[in-house]
Design a protein around this motif. Sequence first.
Motif, PDB file in Angstrom:
ATOM      1  N   TYR A 277      77.402   4.075 -26.129  1.00  0.00           N
ATOM      2  CA  TYR A 277      76.446   2.970 -26.105  1.00  0.00           C
ATOM      3  C   TYR A 277      75.765   2.803 -24.750  1.00  0.00           C
ATOM      4  CZ  TYR A 277      78.684   1.839 -30.479  1.00  0.00           C
ATOM      5  OH  TYR A 277      79.177   1.911 -31.760  1.00  0.00           O
TER       6      TYR A 277
ATOM      7  N   ASN B 237      76.506  -4.027 -30.910  1.00  0.00           N
ATOM      8  CA  ASN B 237      76.777  -2.754 -31.586  1.00  0.00           C
ATOM      9  C   ASN B 237      78.190  -2.253 -31.330  1.00  0.00           C
ATOM     10  OD1 ASN B 237      74.239  -2.681 -32.737  1.00  0.00           O
ATOM     11  ND2 ASN B 237      73.348  -1.421 -31.111  1.00  0.00           N
TER      12      ASN B 237
ATOM     13  N   ASP C 296      81.038  -2.202 -34.138  1.00  0.00           N
ATOM     14  CA  ASP C 296      81.618  -0.930 -34.558  1.00  0.00           C
ATOM     15  C   ASP C 296      83.136  -0.919 -34.382  1.00  0.00           C
ATOM     16  OD1 ASP C 296      79.170  -0.012 -35.304  1.00  0.00           O
ATOM     17  OD2 ASP C 296      78.941   1.430 -33.663  1.00  0.00           O
TER      18      ASP C 296
END
Length: 283
Positions: free
Chosen positions: A26, A65, A69
């Motif tokens: 990320y 995110n 996740d």
Amino acid sequence: KDLGCIVVCHFSAGTYEPWRSDWDHYFTFLNTFIQYNGNNAPFLGNTGNKGERWLDIRRLDLLTNIMGDRLDLAKRKGCDAVQPNNLNLYSNKDIPGARHLTEYDQITYNVWLADQAHERNLSVGFNSNVDQLIELEPYFDWAFSERCFQYHECDLYTVFTDNNKAVFSLQYIDDEEELCPESLVKKVHLEKTYNLGNYQLGCQVFIPNAPLSQEKYSYGQPKWSPMKSSTKTTAVIPWWQPKASDQLTWQWQLEGTLNINYDVDVYNVDLFDVSEDSIVALK
């Protein structure tokens, strides 16, 4: 081997841990560092523990995110519950980047995590933020406390026990004969350990009328109730909600090869280090 255990998966939602490989996916600038020590968003000051850095919890645009996740990973692996840790940055005013954080910033982030867990039908535990117990209790299914007797914080958790929700407390000190009876009075489910690995020592060794169990795990009468979700609904809540009458035993192990041979109701394990096969074997 079906053990019929509930599996709680632990992960840090408030700090960057350099040994977790998902960060590089990320935040590509991390690929050039063995251990990142900078303050590029969303990273803040050092926690003082193994190179961990606090996260700027205001930056949900950057954290959604990776944390989403991680919750998806917990769901895929078969975890019944999650225990996101290090959710108390705003109270650490000695961290330069935390000085401008507000109580509202912390509550917003913690409630967001709880709601994200519930959207995946995962039970979620409150952890490491005693200053906001009252504000956050409605959004969490249970609470976990390290050393609440040692820090004289157990009474603060009555906001959970008074609402029929469990409080699990982990202690690292050697005064079982005093703490175990007190844990029953305070309705705190107490377990002791000398590290984060396999060895445990439960209160049933010290209280004659405790339920029969193996020597190295604890017991208790956790108190739970349906969560007061931020999403108002009258529907049946599908995630894990054991009742006050349950005599739950539990095993905490975040390090080393997982020992699945304890005859307990609940395992608290590391989200990343424990394989899906091991979780399946526990269930």
